[in-house]
Design a protein around this motif. Sequence first.
Motif, short mmCIF file in Angstrom:
data_model
loop_
_atom_site.label_atom_id
_atom_site.label_comp_id
_atom_site.label_asym_id
_atom_site.label_seq_id
_atom_site.Cartn_x
_atom_site.Cartn_y
_atom_site.Cartn_z
N VAL A 19 0.74 -1.37 0.01
CA VAL A 19 -0.07 0.08 0.05
C VAL A 19 0.95 1.49 -0.04
N ALA A 20 0.68 2.26 -1.02
CA ALA A 20 1.45 3.39 -0.99
C ALA A 20 0.21 4.47 -0.87
N ALA A 21 0.49 5.59 0.18
CA ALA A 21 -0.40 6.80 0.21
C ALA A 21 0.44 8.03 0.26
N ILE A 22 0.28 8.97 -0.43
CA ILE A 22 0.98 10.26 -0.34
C ILE A 22 0.31 11.24 -0.65
N LYS A 23 0.64 12.77 -0.01
CA LYS A 23 -0.34 13.86 -0.36
C LYS A 23 0.83 14.93 -0.48
N PHE A 24 0.68 15.51 -1.54
CA PHE A 24 1.54 16.61 -2.04
C PHE A 24 0.80 17.81 -2.68
N THR A 25 1.62 19.00 -3.01
CA THR A 25 1.02 19.99 -3.62
C THR A 25 1.57 20.02 -4.98
N LEU A 26 0.75 20.26 -6.03
CA LEU A 26 1.24 20.11 -7.55
C LEU A 26 1.05 21.54 -8.09
N PRO A 27 2.29 22.19 -8.23
CA PRO A 27 2.29 23.77 -8.78
C PRO A 27 1.75 23.88 -10.33
N PRO A 28 1.19 24.59 -10.79
CA PRO A 28 0.91 24.80 -12.39
C PRO A 28 2.06 25.12 -13.01
N GLY A 29 1.90 24.99 -14.28
CA GLY A 29 2.75 25.55 -15.59
C GLY A 29 2.23 25.46 -16.94
N ARG A 30 2.79 26.21 -17.69
CA ARG A 30 2.56 26.20 -19.16
C ARG A 30 2.79 24.74 -19.78
N VAL A 31 3.85 24.46 -19.47
CA VAL A 31 4.47 23.08 -19.88
C VAL A 31 4.89 22.50 -18.54
N ASP A 124 -3.50 7.52 -3.27
CA ASP A 124 -3.49 6.20 -2.77
C ASP A 124 -3.18 4.98 -4.02
N ILE A 125 -2.29 4.11 -3.72
CA ILE A 125 -1.90 3.19 -4.70
C ILE A 125 -1.88 1.89 -4.07
N ASP A 126 -3.05 0.93 -4.62
CA ASP A 126 -3.11 -0.41 -3.75
C ASP A 126 -2.59 -1.39 -4.96
N ILE A 127 -1.84 -2.21 -4.33
CA ILE A 127 -1.22 -3.09 -5.44
C ILE A 127 -1.67 -4.55 -5.03
N GLY A 128 -1.62 -5.46 -6.05
CA GLY A 128 -1.91 -7.00 -5.79
C GLY A 128 -3.19 -7.12 -4.95
N VAL A 129 -2.78 -7.93 -3.83
CA VAL A 129 -4.06 -8.53 -3.09
C VAL A 129 -4.78 -7.38 -2.45
N ASP A 130 -3.94 -6.28 -2.05
CA ASP A 130 -4.73 -5.29 -1.42
C ASP A 130 -5.69 -4.51 -2.34
N ALA A 131 -5.49 -4.56 -3.56
CA ALA A 131 -6.29 -4.08 -4.56
C ALA A 131 -7.71 -4.68 -4.99
#
Length: 218
Positions: A19-31, A124-131
């Motif tokens: 199980v992988a869980a992460i929280k972050f901010t994503l800044p914008p951009g033209r590219v 949140d990313i669940d892989i394999g049996v946890d999904a």
Amino acid sequence: MASRGTLSFLLFFLLAPFVAAIKFTLPPGRVPAPKCIWNAVHTNALVIVTANVGPGPGQRVDIEIIDSTPQRNVYLSKRDIKGETRLAVTAHAEGDVGVCLRNWLSPDVKIVLAQNMSRTIDLDIDIGVDAVDYNAIANQESLSGLETEMRKLEGVVKEIEDELEYLKKREERFATTNLSTNQRVQNFAWFTLFSLIGLGVWQILHLRAFFKRKYLID
């Protein structure tokens, strides 16, 4: 009750790495540059991605799920995700699967304003049996709580067996590569040795012929 508690603890301990869980901010951009989260997966492994994107006017968040193969296979791509988005893919090969997000700045917004803008991403990313949705399986097959936990444990054991089999094959591949490299090094060493011996013999014969021409030796 004690056995169920023991099973629950064991399931939590075994499932934690998947199980992988992460929280972050994503800044914008033209590219904008992609923000990618990578996880190791096995062939035919189920991957469930749940992305919760916070509000942000003048911005568009796109998501893409790719793998680490040289071909960079794109499993899934979706534009302008908002709120909670749930995506499911199945890995085609051994390697890493990456969840990449980009935050595009609207053309109507001045670039100078982008410094104070961002979108909050809860991933949140669940892989394999946890999904696997065991609650749905339990309802469909009328399983008891203990039977459901046993089914989960069976899936965990199967995943561990697959992991051990993968490690065994990788170890065999490394051993084969190591033997091949050692053989090449040994062959090169013998070639170098015979080359030096041949060069030494040639120098001796050349010097002997030279001294004979100069009448320095008989």
